[in-house]
Scaffold this active site. Structure first.
Site, PDB file in Angstrom:
ATOM      1  CD  GLU A 176      -2.841   1.311   2.409  1.00  8.39           C
ATOM      2  OE1 GLU A 176      -3.595   2.067   2.360  1.00  8.39           O
ATOM      3  OE2 GLU A 176      -2.621   0.537   3.193  1.00  8.39           O
ATOM      4  CE  LYS A 213      -6.501   0.044   1.771  1.00  4.71           C
ATOM      5  NZ  LYS A 213      -6.800  -0.725   2.846  1.00  4.71           N
TER       6      LYS A 213
END
Length: 295
Positions: A176, A213
């Site tokens: 992420e 992500k």
């Protein structure tokens, strides 16, 4: 179990629920939920309250595998129980939802327009515990605020270095590298970020698989190359501070990108709501996020 969970994450319809607020963000999450800081007197009480908050959400009939593929947990949540089962076992055995664990130790100070992850010397030990608790994968977050090519390269290099450690432990990493939605050069940062991610993906071993992500891109379908990459199981999107309505609208313009929302999922839920009102609100929220995720 892992093979079945892998297939579900790769081919299932739905989204990932992010339930992984940790020490720093927990008081704010509780306050939004209607529990003021003066109602608990220490950290232990605070984490009891946040586990109650998460348990209410996970045990709701609305929280089910018809719409939700996976859920990201905080370390303390992994070590606690829901209805007499460890949380990951409850999610998979009772709900058919794949469990993930947040493993980073938070963000380092900002340097050159980015925040790398803090050092994590005990990660191997945590990964071993995660495997014992039947966790499928992990999540770790960095933050990009400015379009600085060298700094963005550092963010991606760090993420993939740690991802290889996680893959070696038998788990699937969610990488992420968030781009701040308020960044003045968000679109330029996304161009640099995609370039660096593609380099790393192309260099991965053929047996390696990751989930990405990312912030919802400025240009619709900008991450199609990442979604189609053979080393990528899924690309999921964070809400990043957008309201649920705005996040869903932006998400639905990106084909194949699915949600991994935290604040946008819990928006409007309150400790004071009756179970009927709470479950109705959650059901509607999940329906909207699901519909935006299957475009």
């Amino acid at each position: 179990m892992q093979k079945e969970q892998f297939e579900r994450m790769k081919n299932g319809r739905g989204f990932i629920a992010a339930l992984d607020q940790s020490g720093g963000s927990t008081p704010k999450a509780l306050e939004i939920y209607g529990i003021a800081p003066d109602t608990y007197s220490n950290e232990a009480e605070m984490f009891d309250l946040v586990h109650d908050m998460r348990t209410r959400l996970m045990t709701s009939a609305a929280f089910n595998s018809d719409s939700i593929l996976g859920a990201i947990l905080f370390e303390q949540t992994m070590d606690r129980k829901v209805e007499d089962l460890y949380t990951a076992d409850y999610l998979w055995e009772k709900k058919g939802i794949v469990p993930f664990l947040k493993v980073d130790k938070g963000l380092a100070e900002e340097t050159d327009g980015v925040q790398l992850m803090k050092p994590n010397p005990d990660l191997d030990e945590l990964l071993q515990r995660a495997a014992e608790r039947h966790i499928f994968g992990t999540k770790m977050r960095s933050l990009i605020k400015e379009a600085n090519p060298e700094a963005i390269k550092q963010v991606v290099d760090q993420q993939f270095d740690v991802a290889k450690q996680i893959i070696a432990a038998g788990l699937v990493p969610i990488i992420e590298p968030e781009v701040d939605i308020n960044s003045k050069d968000k679109e330029k940062s996304e161009v640099l970020l995609k370039e660096e991610i593609l380099k790393q993906l192309d260099a991965l071993n053929e047996s390696a698989n990751i989930i990405l992500k990312l912030s919802i891109p400025t240009i619709a379908d900008f991450y199609k190359e990442l979604i189609d990459h053979p080393r990528v199981i899924r690309v999921v999107a964070l809400s990043g501070g957008y309201t649920r309505e705005k996040a869903n609208r932006a998400l639905s313009s990106n084909h194949g990108l699915i949600a991994s929302f935290s604040r946008a999922l819990s928006e409007g839920l309150s400790a004071s709501q009756s179970d009927v009102d709470y479950n109705a609100m959650l059901k509607e929220s999940i329906k909207q996020i699901y519909n935006a995720s299957i475009t």
